[in-house]
Design a protein around this motif. Sequence first.
Motif, PDB file in Angstrom:
ATOM      1  N   ASP A  71       0.801  -0.967  -0.163  1.00 16.22           N
ATOM      2  CA  ASP A  71      -0.054  -0.154  -0.129  1.00 16.22           C
ATOM      3  C   ASP A  71       0.773   1.387   0.149  1.00 16.22           C
ATOM      4  O   ASP A  71       0.313   2.354  -0.570  1.00 16.22           O
ATOM      5  N   SER A  72       1.967   1.211   0.596  1.00 13.47           N
ATOM      6  CA  SER A  72       2.902   2.463   0.656  1.00 13.47           C
ATOM      7  C   SER A  72       3.418   2.516  -0.958  1.00 13.47           C
ATOM      8  O   SER A  72       4.045   3.651  -1.036  1.00 13.47           O
ATOM      9  N   THR A  73       3.451   1.805  -1.752  1.00 10.02           N
ATOM     10  CA  THR A  73       4.125   1.956  -3.066  1.00 10.02           C
ATOM     11  C   THR A  73       3.187   1.981  -4.050  1.00 10.02           C
ATOM     12  O   THR A  73       3.460   2.427  -5.305  1.00 10.02           O
ATOM     13  N   GLY A  74       1.900   1.583  -3.883  1.00 13.08           N
ATOM     14  CA  GLY A  74       0.998   1.274  -5.193  1.00 13.08           C
ATOM     15  C   GLY A  74       1.798   0.571  -6.225  1.00 13.08           C
ATOM     16  O   GLY A  74       2.752  -0.315  -5.670  1.00 13.08           O
ATOM     17  N   ALA A  75       1.331   0.732  -7.375  1.00 13.68           N
ATOM     18  CA  ALA A  75       1.903  -0.007  -8.588  1.00 13.68           C
ATOM     19  C   ALA A  75       3.031   0.708  -9.072  1.00 13.68           C
ATOM     20  O   ALA A  75       3.151   0.803 -10.319  1.00 13.68           O
ATOM     21  N   GLU A  76       3.538   1.803  -8.546  1.00  7.49           N
ATOM     22  CA  GLU A  76       4.706   2.585  -8.996  1.00  7.49           C
ATOM     23  C   GLU A  76       6.097   2.196  -8.689  1.00  7.49           C
ATOM     24  O   GLU A  76       6.474   2.114  -7.515  1.00  7.49           O
ATOM     25  N   LEU A  77       6.694   2.159  -9.616  1.00  2.00           N
ATOM     26  CA  LEU A  77       8.309   1.662  -9.607  1.00  2.00           C
ATOM     27  C   LEU A  77       8.981   2.624  -8.898  1.00  2.00           C
ATOM     28  O   LEU A  77       9.896   2.582  -7.859  1.00  2.00           O
ATOM     29  N   GLN A  79       8.479   4.938  -6.752  1.00  2.90           N
ATOM     30  CA  GLN A  79       7.804   4.887  -5.272  1.00  2.90           C
ATOM     31  C   GLN A  79       8.367   3.532  -4.590  1.00  2.90           C
ATOM     32  O   GLN A  79       8.747   3.843  -3.342  1.00  2.90           O
ATOM     33  N   LEU A  80       8.230   2.437  -5.284  1.00  3.06           N
ATOM     34  CA  LEU A  80       8.678   1.234  -4.749  1.00  3.06           C
ATOM     35  C   LEU A  80      10.244   1.720  -4.291  1.00  3.06           C
ATOM     36  O   LEU A  80      10.744   1.165  -3.164  1.00  3.06           O
ATOM     37  N   LEU A  81      10.989   2.041  -5.431  1.00  9.70           N
ATOM     38  CA  LEU A  81      12.480   2.253  -5.130  1.00  9.70           C
ATOM     39  C   LEU A  81      12.573   3.277  -4.059  1.00  9.70           C
ATOM     40  O   LEU A  81      13.634   3.251  -3.384  1.00  9.70           O
ATOM     41  N   ASN A  82      11.733   4.242  -3.895  1.00 11.89           N
ATOM     42  CA  ASN A  82      11.953   5.277  -2.853  1.00 11.89           C
ATOM     43  C   ASN A  82      11.699   4.684  -1.344  1.00 11.89           C
ATOM     44  O   ASN A  82      12.226   5.047  -0.499  1.00 11.89           O
ATOM     45  N   VAL A  83      10.757   3.567  -1.338  1.00 18.18           N
ATOM     46  CA  VAL A  83      10.629   2.995  -0.048  1.00 18.18           C
ATOM     47  C   VAL A  83      11.774   1.971   0.277  1.00 18.18           C
ATOM     48  O   VAL A  83      12.009   2.083   1.364  1.00 18.18           O
ATOM     49  N   ALA A 270      24.865  -7.458  -6.608  1.00 22.03           N
ATOM     50  CA  ALA A 270      24.040  -8.263  -7.123  1.00 22.03           C
ATOM     51  C   ALA A 270      22.529  -7.583  -7.187  1.00 22.03           C
ATOM     52  O   ALA A 270      21.765  -7.718  -8.178  1.00 22.03           O
ATOM     53  N   VAL A 271      22.169  -6.731  -6.137  1.00 18.23           N
ATOM     54  CA  VAL A 271      20.880  -6.142  -6.236  1.00 18.23           C
ATOM     55  C   VAL A 271      20.784  -5.241  -7.150  1.00 18.23           C
ATOM     56  O   VAL A 271      19.827  -5.024  -7.912  1.00 18.23           O
ATOM     57  N   MET A 272      21.903  -4.200  -7.466  1.00 13.60           N
ATOM     58  CA  MET A 272      21.740  -3.143  -8.352  1.00 13.60           C
ATOM     59  C   MET A 272      21.810  -3.661  -9.867  1.00 13.60           C
ATOM     60  O   MET A 272      20.964  -3.383 -10.660  1.00 13.60           O
ATOM     61  N   PHE A 273      22.618  -4.624 -10.099  1.00 13.95           N
ATOM     62  CA  PHE A 273      22.750  -5.025 -11.692  1.00 13.95           C
ATOM     63  C   PHE A 273      21.879  -6.359 -11.686  1.00 13.95           C
ATOM     64  O   PHE A 273      21.918  -6.932 -12.954  1.00 13.95           O
ATOM     65  N   GLY A 274      21.528  -6.975 -10.683  1.00 11.08           N
ATOM     66  CA  GLY A 274      20.735  -8.047 -11.187  1.00 11.08           C
ATOM     67  C   GLY A 274      19.342  -7.931 -10.488  1.00 11.08           C
ATOM     68  O   GLY A 274      18.438  -7.854 -11.637  1.00 11.08           O
ATOM     69  N   VAL A 275      18.870  -7.802  -9.349  1.00  9.45           N
ATOM     70  CA  VAL A 275      17.580  -7.768  -8.726  1.00  9.45           C
ATOM     71  C   VAL A 275      16.811  -6.455  -9.139  1.00  9.45           C
ATOM     72  O   VAL A 275      15.838  -6.765  -9.703  1.00  9.45           O
ATOM     73  N   LEU A 276      17.327  -5.433  -9.222  1.00 15.37           N
ATOM     74  CA  LEU A 276      16.694  -3.933  -9.880  1.00 15.37           C
ATOM     75  C   LEU A 276      16.410  -4.334 -11.257  1.00 15.37           C
ATOM     76  O   LEU A 276      15.471  -3.614 -11.888  1.00 15.37           O
ATOM     77  N   GLN A 277      17.366  -4.466 -12.009  1.00 15.28           N
ATOM     78  CA  GLN A 277      17.056  -4.654 -13.451  1.00 15.28           C
ATOM     79  C   GLN A 277      15.892  -5.640 -13.776  1.00 15.28           C
ATOM     80  O   GLN A 277      15.284  -5.493 -14.863  1.00 15.28           O
ATOM     81  N   ARG A 278      15.802  -6.598 -12.939  1.00 13.93           N
ATOM     82  CA  ARG A 278      14.813  -7.637 -13.285  1.00 13.93           C
ATOM     83  C   ARG A 278      13.419  -7.216 -12.825  1.00 13.93           C
ATOM     84  O   ARG A 278      12.648  -7.184 -13.501  1.00 13.93           O
ATOM     85  N   LEU A 279      13.350  -6.402 -11.719  1.00 13.85           N
ATOM     86  CA  LEU A 279      12.313  -5.695 -11.348  1.00 13.85           C
ATOM     87  C   LEU A 279      11.876  -4.640 -12.241  1.00 13.85           C
ATOM     88  O   LEU A 279      10.614  -4.507 -12.616  1.00 13.85           O
ATOM     89  N   ALA A 280      12.576  -3.888 -12.880  1.00 11.80           N
ATOM     90  CA  ALA A 280      12.225  -2.919 -13.731  1.00 11.80           C
ATOM     91  C   ALA A 280      11.885  -3.601 -15.275  1.00 11.80           C
ATOM     92  O   ALA A 280      11.245  -2.989 -15.999  1.00 11.80           O
TER      93      ALA A 280
END
Length: 369
Positions: A71-77, A79-83, A270-280
């Motif tokens: 609920d704190s992010t909605g479906a907004e990427l 804002q998700l990164l902001n949280v 791993a988070v920056m170049f793996g996880v976040l790239q997959r998330l986007a």
Amino acid sequence: MSRFSVFYRIFASNLDEATERAEGIALEQTVEIPRDVVPKGYIEDVILGKVESVAAEEDGAYLAHLTYSPDSTGAELPQLLNVIFGNSSIQKGIRVVGFEPGERLSADFTGARFGIAGVRERVKRPTGGLIAPVIKPQGSDADTLAAIAYAAALGGADIIKDDHGLTDQASAPFKTRVEKVAAAVARANRETGGHSLYFPNIAGRGEDLMDFARFAKEAGAGGALVMPGLFGFDLTRRLATADWFDLPLMAHPTFLGTYVLSDTLGFTHAVMFGVLQRLAGADISIFPNVGGRFGFSAGECLSIADACRSPDGIGRPIFPSPGGGMSVDRAQDMRAMYGDDVVYLLGGSLLRHADRIGETIRDMRARLA
């Protein structure tokens, strides 16, 4: 309701201080007000971040597991990164080391449209590493760049990508360059029966990016390069989820280095170049290769590759793409290190063989086999 998890490495003098810092992160990343004035009910029970655990890792380092409500992010990427790491990224001694989306965010952010399997289908190469020469340098005219791309496609390159420094400069304006390079690659494919894909760099003024993406698609591009460090991860998401676009995306690491180079700040590699790239929604994630001019270690590179390809990650597994200092001579060593599901970038080293680009690509193919 499924909460999502973020794991932070906190640097503190003892467990009590680490726990206090974790409680501060929970406040900072959500309500951003003192704990004693957090409203009771929904805001305190749902919106406020929750500290699930804090445990010692080694002297001075503690692993904190926090959860947050979708609920704190909605479906907004954005804002998700902001949280995940908004205001806390401005504080010293906090590093993001893990992220788990939970059920609801997994439904909102489905990851790559193509992933490894989908990209392989587009290039018609079911096994083995993919070869991706880079057309450059900046300052070349569109005809020169098209000639390099044509030679690379004749040589059997899988992906031919713009250098990330090619945007909309006067020497090779975006639309002129894309039209000529796409035509050159298509001509080579017709002559060889190949399936080389051209990935232009979607870059320029922010207000032009969607127009450029549409133009690239209509001109015959086979994918696109994006730069989330400059234009935001949400550009990746917009293109990955746009039905009218429907092309694989390769993410470049420019401007993201400062997020990972400190052991006590930012994100793990791993988070920056793996996880976040997959998330986007990227299908291919470029990162600096070990042994090149950027100084990533073998362990850091392998952690990126693992995060890209893990079947437990966000959406479809994606290709890791090591670059920077890559050469034909290193091909066998890199295959032993990374395996087959990898996209190898060839940049300046390829241009050393300008009169025999195709031969060099075929040589690399043989060494990867």
